[in-house]
Motif scaffolding. Sequence first.
Motif, PDB file in Angstrom:
ATOM      1  N   ASN A  24       0.961   4.570   7.283  1.00 22.74           N
ATOM      2  CA  ASN A  24       0.393   3.861   6.217  1.00 22.74           C
ATOM      3  C   ASN A  24       0.915   2.314   6.150  1.00 22.74           C
ATOM      4  O   ASN A  24       0.361   1.751   5.258  1.00 22.74           O
ATOM      5  CB  ASN A  24       1.128   4.214   4.825  1.00 22.74           C
ATOM      6  CG  ASN A  24       0.762   6.094   4.607  1.00 22.74           C
ATOM      7  OD1 ASN A  24      -0.449   6.401   5.035  1.00 22.74           O
ATOM      8  ND2 ASN A  24       1.497   6.805   3.874  1.00 22.74           N
ATOM      9  N   GLN A  61      -1.882   0.377   7.541  1.00 19.97           N
ATOM     10  CA  GLN A  61      -3.051   0.232   6.642  1.00 19.97           C
ATOM     11  C   GLN A  61      -2.653  -1.259   5.517  1.00 19.97           C
ATOM     12  O   GLN A  61      -3.659  -1.883   5.352  1.00 19.97           O
ATOM     13  CB  GLN A  61      -3.189   1.558   6.041  1.00 19.97           C
ATOM     14  CG  GLN A  61      -4.197   1.729   4.888  1.00 19.97           C
ATOM     15  CD  GLN A  61      -5.611   1.005   5.730  1.00 19.97           C
ATOM     16  OE1 GLN A  61      -5.926   1.438   7.175  1.00 19.97           O
ATOM     17  NE2 GLN A  61      -6.245  -0.131   5.169  1.00 19.97           N
ATOM     18  N   SER A  62      -1.011  -0.638   5.254  1.00 25.02           N
ATOM     19  CA  SER A  62      -0.661  -1.868   4.206  1.00 25.02           C
ATOM     20  C   SER A  62      -0.849  -3.186   4.589  1.00 25.02           C
ATOM     21  O   SER A  62      -0.998  -4.353   4.338  1.00 25.02           O
ATOM     22  CB  SER A  62       0.686  -1.810   3.567  1.00 25.02           C
ATOM     23  OG  SER A  62       1.633  -2.025   4.273  1.00 25.02           O
ATOM     24  N   ASN A  94      -4.032  -4.376   5.459  1.00 24.57           N
ATOM     25  CA  ASN A  94      -4.517  -4.822   3.864  1.00 24.57           C
ATOM     26  C   ASN A  94      -4.157  -6.491   3.811  1.00 24.57           C
ATOM     27  O   ASN A  94      -4.369  -7.480   2.994  1.00 24.57           O
ATOM     28  CB  ASN A  94      -3.693  -3.686   2.362  1.00 24.57           C
ATOM     29  CG  ASN A  94      -4.975  -2.852   2.600  1.00 24.57           C
ATOM     30  OD1 ASN A  94      -5.929  -2.790   3.866  1.00 24.57           O
ATOM     31  ND2 ASN A  94      -4.590  -1.887   1.886  1.00 24.57           N
TER      32      ASN A  94
HETATM   33  C1  LIG Z   1      -5.746  -1.604   2.022  1.00 25.53           C
HETATM   34  O1  LIG Z   1      -7.696  -0.815   1.205  1.00 25.53           O
HETATM   35  C2  LIG Z   1      -7.646   0.029   1.187  1.00 25.53           C
HETATM   36  C3  LIG Z   1      -9.764  -0.608   0.924  1.00 25.53           C
HETATM   37  O2  LIG Z   1      -9.256  -1.470  -0.035  1.00 25.53           O
HETATM   38  C4  LIG Z   1      -7.297   1.159  -0.238  1.00 25.53           C
HETATM   39  O3  LIG Z   1      -8.184   2.544   0.105  1.00 25.53           O
HETATM   40  C5  LIG Z   1      -6.095   1.856   0.832  1.00 25.53           C
HETATM   41  O4  LIG Z   1      -5.031   2.525  -0.159  1.00 25.53           O
HETATM   42  C6  LIG Z   1      -4.841   0.478   0.970  1.00 25.53           C
HETATM   43  N1  LIG Z   1      -4.050   1.127   1.367  1.00 25.53           N
HETATM   44  C7  LIG Z   1      -2.551   0.334   0.626  1.00 25.53           C
HETATM   45  C8  LIG Z   1      -0.982   1.448   1.430  1.00 25.53           C
HETATM   46  O5  LIG Z   1      -2.632  -0.322  -0.029  1.00 25.53           O
END
Ligand SMILES: *[C@@H]1O[C@H](CO)[C@@H](O)[C@H](O)[C@H]1NC(C)=O
Length: 209
Positions: free
Chosen positions: A154, A157-158, A161
Amino acid sequence: MKFGVFCIFSLLVPLFNTINAHYELQAPPSRGFEDSLEPNPPCGGFNIVNSSLITNFPISQGIATANFFDGDGTLYFYFAPNINSTFISVSDAQKLVNPDIGQQVHVSVNLSKANAVVGSQGILQSVFNLSTGNGAWYQCADIKVTGDTRSSANNTQSSANNTQSSANNTLSNANNAQSSANIINALPNINVFVLLIWLFTYFVFLNRI
Ligand SMILES: *[C@@H]1O[C@H](CO)[C@@H](O)[C@H](O)[C@H]1NC(C)=O
Ligand SMILES: *[C@@H]1O[C@H](CO)[C@@H](O)[C@H](O)[C@H]1NC(C)=O
Ligand SMILES: *[C@@H]1O[C@H](CO)[C@@H](O)[C@H](O)[C@H]1NC(C)=O
Ligand SMILES: *[C@@H]1O[C@H](CO)[C@@H](O)[C@H](O)[C@H]1NC(C)=O
Ligand SMILES: *[C@@H]1O[C@H](CO)[C@@H](O)[C@H](O)[C@H]1NC(C)=O
Ligand SMILES: *[C@@H]1O[C@H](CO)[C@@H](O)[C@H](O)[C@H]1NC(C)=O
Ligand SMILES: *[C@@H]1O[C@H](CO)[C@@H](O)[C@H](O)[C@H]1NC(C)=O
């Protein structure tokens, strides 16, 4: 002719270095990587803290990433809670046979096994023991222990972003590892590209004589 030889040589040097590399700890980023020094314990030739490269790492849900180029063996992670302490095992053994060039290996790391304390700074060491029994390859990273707010997956992923939204021209520290992996993976292609440019230049040069 000499010009051509120089061209070929200058592009073979980086190509050779890429092929000759063993493995590099990418996340958390290693203190440094030097192919020929990697067999030297405890940190593959980089035995002092790199104060400009101390990265956060979660206490029990960490995932370390190593980028492999060659070698058959087993990868282990150890943690030293401070610069004078001994290394304690913090991961399961991860066996690797004939990795692809640039293959990324992800290993779960639990610093709690070494009684790590949130907020402290220590050394994460990776040791790749060669299956031939001819020693091991070492890498170290300076890390600051953080709490487990979420899983590393996670976190990654963040961070991805964050990079997208904050500024499109800079990469966050957390993403550097991933990005250098991509650069390294792309190197052979870059070399082919450079070869074509050099050959083109060389023949244009020849024709002008
Ligand atoms: C990152 O962005 C994706 C696509 O917008 C989203 O689905 C995902 O939940 C986000 N992850 C986090 C940890 O914010
Ligand atoms: C410390 O890390 C930086 C990258 O952040 C690197 O440029 C520098 O060479 C490293 N220093 C040493 C002594 O390895
Ligand atoms: C490590 O050991 C050295 C020499 O014994 C000492 O000066 C230093 O304060 C110690 N550092 C830590 C973090 O324990
Ligand atoms: C990490 O190790 C500690 C101590 O061995 C253990 O109690 C804990 O369950 C482990 N956590 C994870 C996520 O594996
Ligand atoms: C890994 O290799 C090193 C150096 O040969 C050795 O000291 C160490 O005991 C080995 N570790 C394991 C778990 O086999
Ligand atoms: C990571 O995020 C997903 C989706 O939000 C969630 O289901 C999962 O439990 C999280 N993992 C951890 C270890 O927090
Ligand atoms: C970053 O670039 C992408 C693709 O060009 C664009 O969609 C996005 O809006 C940009 N983000 C920012 C913060 O400028």
